[in-house]
Design a protein around this motif. Sequence first.
Motif, PDB file in Angstrom:
ATOM      1  N   GLY A   6      69.664 -43.998  32.347  1.00  0.00           N
ATOM      2  CA  GLY A   6      68.709 -43.822  31.258  1.00  0.00           C
ATOM      3  C   GLY A   6      68.215 -42.390  31.157  1.00  0.00           C
ATOM      4  O   GLY A   6      67.709 -41.824  32.131  1.00  0.00           O
ATOM      5  N   LEU A   7      68.343 -41.783  29.979  1.00  0.00           N
ATOM      6  CA  LEU A   7      67.831 -40.432  29.744  1.00  0.00           C
ATOM      7  C   LEU A   7      66.322 -40.525  29.560  1.00  0.00           C
ATOM      8  O   LEU A   7      65.844 -41.307  28.725  1.00  0.00           O
ATOM      9  CB  LEU A   7      68.474 -39.817  28.510  1.00  0.00           C
ATOM     10  CG  LEU A   7      69.902 -39.240  28.655  1.00  0.00           C
ATOM     11  CD1 LEU A   7      70.915 -40.318  29.016  1.00  0.00           C
ATOM     12  CD2 LEU A   7      70.325 -38.538  27.361  1.00  0.00           C
ATOM     13  N   ALA A   8      65.570 -39.744  30.324  1.00  0.00           N
ATOM     14  CA  ALA A   8      64.111 -39.863  30.329  1.00  0.00           C
ATOM     15  C   ALA A   8      63.450 -38.497  30.236  1.00  0.00           C
ATOM     16  O   ALA A   8      62.699 -38.086  31.119  1.00  0.00           O
ATOM     17  CB  ALA A   8      63.643 -40.609  31.578  1.00  0.00           C
ATOM     18  N   SER A   9      63.753 -37.778  29.162  1.00  0.00           N
ATOM     19  CA  SER A   9      63.144 -36.472  28.926  1.00  0.00           C
ATOM     20  C   SER A   9      62.456 -36.505  27.566  1.00  0.00           C
ATOM     21  O   SER A   9      63.030 -36.109  26.553  1.00  0.00           O
ATOM     22  CB  SER A   9      64.205 -35.366  28.953  1.00  0.00           C
ATOM     23  OG  SER A   9      63.613 -34.107  28.725  1.00  0.00           O
ATOM     24  N   PRO A  10      61.219 -37.039  27.524  1.00  0.00           N
ATOM     25  CA  PRO A  10      60.539 -37.183  26.234  1.00  0.00           C
ATOM     26  C   PRO A  10      60.229 -35.827  25.609  1.00  0.00           C
ATOM     27  O   PRO A  10      60.178 -34.814  26.326  1.00  0.00           O
ATOM     28  CB  PRO A  10      59.245 -37.936  26.625  1.00  0.00           C
ATOM     29  CG  PRO A  10      59.024 -37.614  28.071  1.00  0.00           C
ATOM     30  CD  PRO A  10      60.401 -37.478  28.669  1.00  0.00           C
ATOM     31  N   PRO A  11      60.042 -35.784  24.273  1.00  0.00           N
ATOM     32  CA  PRO A  11      59.999 -36.956  23.407  1.00  0.00           C
ATOM     33  C   PRO A  11      61.351 -37.375  22.841  1.00  0.00           C
ATOM     34  O   PRO A  11      61.498 -38.492  22.372  1.00  0.00           O
ATOM     35  CB  PRO A  11      59.076 -36.501  22.275  1.00  0.00           C
ATOM     36  CG  PRO A  11      59.328 -35.022  22.174  1.00  0.00           C
ATOM     37  CD  PRO A  11      59.564 -34.550  23.577  1.00  0.00           C
TER      38      PRO A  11
ATOM     39  N   ALA B 158      81.680 -49.651  35.588  1.00  0.00           N
ATOM     40  CA  ALA B 158      81.484 -49.065  34.261  1.00  0.00           C
ATOM     41  C   ALA B 158      80.094 -48.442  34.190  1.00  0.00           C
ATOM     42  O   ALA B 158      79.201 -48.806  34.973  1.00  0.00           O
ATOM     43  CB  ALA B 158      81.652 -50.107  33.161  1.00  0.00           C
ATOM     44  N   LEU B 159      79.926 -47.496  33.261  1.00  0.00           N
ATOM     45  CA  LEU B 159      78.648 -46.798  33.087  1.00  0.00           C
ATOM     46  C   LEU B 159      78.086 -47.099  31.700  1.00  0.00           C
ATOM     47  O   LEU B 159      78.844 -47.238  30.732  1.00  0.00           O
ATOM     48  CB  LEU B 159      78.821 -45.284  33.213  1.00  0.00           C
ATOM     49  CG  LEU B 159      79.230 -44.666  34.548  1.00  0.00           C
ATOM     50  CD1 LEU B 159      80.708 -44.936  34.868  1.00  0.00           C
ATOM     51  CD2 LEU B 159      78.979 -43.150  34.521  1.00  0.00           C
ATOM     52  N   ILE B 160      76.777 -47.196  31.625  1.00  0.00           N
ATOM     53  CA  ILE B 160      76.087 -47.326  30.336  1.00  0.00           C
ATOM     54  C   ILE B 160      75.048 -46.220  30.244  1.00  0.00           C
ATOM     55  O   ILE B 160      74.162 -46.112  31.100  1.00  0.00           O
ATOM     56  CB  ILE B 160      75.408 -48.704  30.183  1.00  0.00           C
ATOM     57  CG1 ILE B 160      76.444 -49.824  30.218  1.00  0.00           C
ATOM     58  CG2 ILE B 160      74.601 -48.753  28.884  1.00  0.00           C
ATOM     59  CD1 ILE B 160      75.855 -51.217  30.164  1.00  0.00           C
ATOM     60  N   LEU B 161      75.159 -45.372  29.223  1.00  0.00           N
ATOM     61  CA  LEU B 161      74.168 -44.333  28.965  1.00  0.00           C
ATOM     62  C   LEU B 161      73.231 -44.817  27.859  1.00  0.00           C
ATOM     63  O   LEU B 161      73.682 -45.335  26.837  1.00  0.00           O
ATOM     64  CB  LEU B 161      74.832 -43.033  28.519  1.00  0.00           C
ATOM     65  CG  LEU B 161      75.876 -42.388  29.434  1.00  0.00           C
ATOM     66  CD1 LEU B 161      76.234 -41.004  28.909  1.00  0.00           C
ATOM     67  CD2 LEU B 161      75.395 -42.304  30.863  1.00  0.00           C
TER      68      LEU B 161
END
Length: 703
Positions: free
Chosen positions: A17-22, A49-52
């Motif tokens: 999970g990308l977590a660089s707000p906003p 497998a990967l999930i982005l």
Amino acid sequence: MSDLIHYRLEDGLALIGLASPPVNALGQPLRAALLEACERAAADPAVSALILYGATGLFSAGADISEFGKDIAYAAPFLPDLLLRLSQLEKPVVAAIGGVALGGGMELALACGYRVGEPGTRLGLPEIHLGLLPGAGGTQRLPRLIGAESALNMMISGQQVSAEHALMLGLLDRVTDSAEGLLDDARAYARELLATGSPARPAERYPNPAVDLSDDFFQSYRAEHEPRWKNRLAPRLVLAAVESACLLPLAEGLLREQALFKQAEGSAQSAAQRHVFFAEREAGKIPGVDASTVLRPINKVAVIGAGTMGGGIAMNFANAGIPVTLLELKAEALDRGLTQIRQNYAISVKRGKLSEAQLEQRMTLLQGTVDYADLADADLVIEAVFENLEIKQNVFRILDRVCKPGAILASNTSTLDVDAIAAVTARPQDVIGLHFFSPANVMRLLEVVRAAKTAPDVLATTLKLARRIGKIPVVSGVCFGFIGNRMFEPYSREAHRLLLEGASPAQIDRVLTEHGLAMGMLAVQDLAGIDIGYLIHESRREVIGHDPSYCKLGDELYALGRYGQKTGAGFYRYEGRERLDDPTVTALAERVAGELGITRRDISDQEILERCLFSLINEGIQLLDEGIALRSSDIDLVYINGYGFPAHHGGPMHYAETLGLDNVLAGIRRYHDELGAYGELWLQPAPLLERLVAAGKIRIEKI
């Protein structure tokens, strides 16, 4: 693991999970954290497998624009290198795209083998609006996914596509039923891929992206569109990159893309367009207004005047789902106004931009009245009547009586004194100017005129509402014409004077449009109406009356009933929409020049450009010095979004900085000296410009 990435393993799936707000901008720290997470998943035998995905719902709005033009943009991991590595993983990678995937965010999704969206997902490559092209594989991977022509159209337009359209194009593999179910459906899709033995990356749908195109497609595309591109670099570079995708293997195409990207990034045009990007964000920073300012609720709007302007203003609010009451004094005028609004929406339906259901929904939000008493419950009332101070003051006296306490009272004036309008009410703190530009339902600019007693919460509320209805609000102080029309006057004055000195309407307008302006000055006057210009000049005779040549040719055309396009003749002659040169205007200019003792001569294109733009720039600098504009970049926004100044020049103030303020000052002084009494009268350098140059400044700012 970095705080910028949420990483967890679930039954053989690595959820990253990308977590660089906003907006999960792909700056160097996030790139590094993402690469680390992907390498971890690639090396872990427990990961199949990967999930982005976006940890807070939104996938990624693109690269970190503040890095452009700096070394950090190329710091490891360089975005193209990161995405190349991602595309080479030997395990399936699914992009679960919530919200938006734009620019570098979409390129990140393209580097994944598979893509799932939700109903509200929007995808796009808008780099062209920054004078750039996609530089992390987009120009090479997208044509191989959806074909060269579709990819080219997306990149040249910079427009976003909906989830439904992306699915049809093949840009998305699946669309979920809801945003809430996105991650669950992405998990299910990944497991399905594993169960069916799908490859880490599927075969390219278009290994030859130009397979369906004619042999001369790129040549024909270039010939068709270059006249519209004028001197813009970015569209030409996009075309070259997509053409490379059709001619070169992927690895070579990616290298070619990077070379083209660097060319665009290093250009003055891209620097100008990035300036505009940041200017839009700066414009919202207003002294005395901050996040703690409590906004007034706006649940119902009223508009006074159902003409072209009033109807267009009303459409903005209906489009945003806000109920609008439209007032006219006569029922026939009201019916005409509502009919015209319906016809405007019908055109959008015909063009496929609205459905019939949406048309009816918006018309339901529009109610007409001929009684001021029906405005009693409005939270915001916008007056859009004839541009006459006495008429507008009378309207505000009535509003002061009938509107509820706390209602915001706004005038859509383009030139008049908002303080004088506010003064006739017992609530000047509730009065503000909202100058919409025609056509009001299309033009993005909204000049927000802060009067002397306008309350901070009124200003903050209107700024927030402006953004809600899709406008770019720019705050102006009170003066004749505010920012835009105040600057337009000397710009117009020079064009008129050049006609008397020997230039033709066609030459003046050609010079300006070749520079990139949407229209030439004289074509604009014909479109707006020479009668409108005359009335403005009449209202200011005490300022301009000492110069008998001031816009004299326009006054002569007015006397002849040549009001522009509406009468079939103005500075040009019109046959339908076709604009034609008219020898009558040349003869008229020769006569007026002779009467005024003005010697006619051949005038160079350079002189036309410099005199028109230097006058515009000089007045803008004076506005900044007076405090009418808060910052020079606000002036740029006004002229790009309201007057057709080319964004790839960054607006008149940024353009002056690229020319060099010393060169602008020298040019104004030169024409001041060369043009005799006229130059002494009108071409006086703004004191702030002189101070900036004396101080060695290269940026336009108050000192």
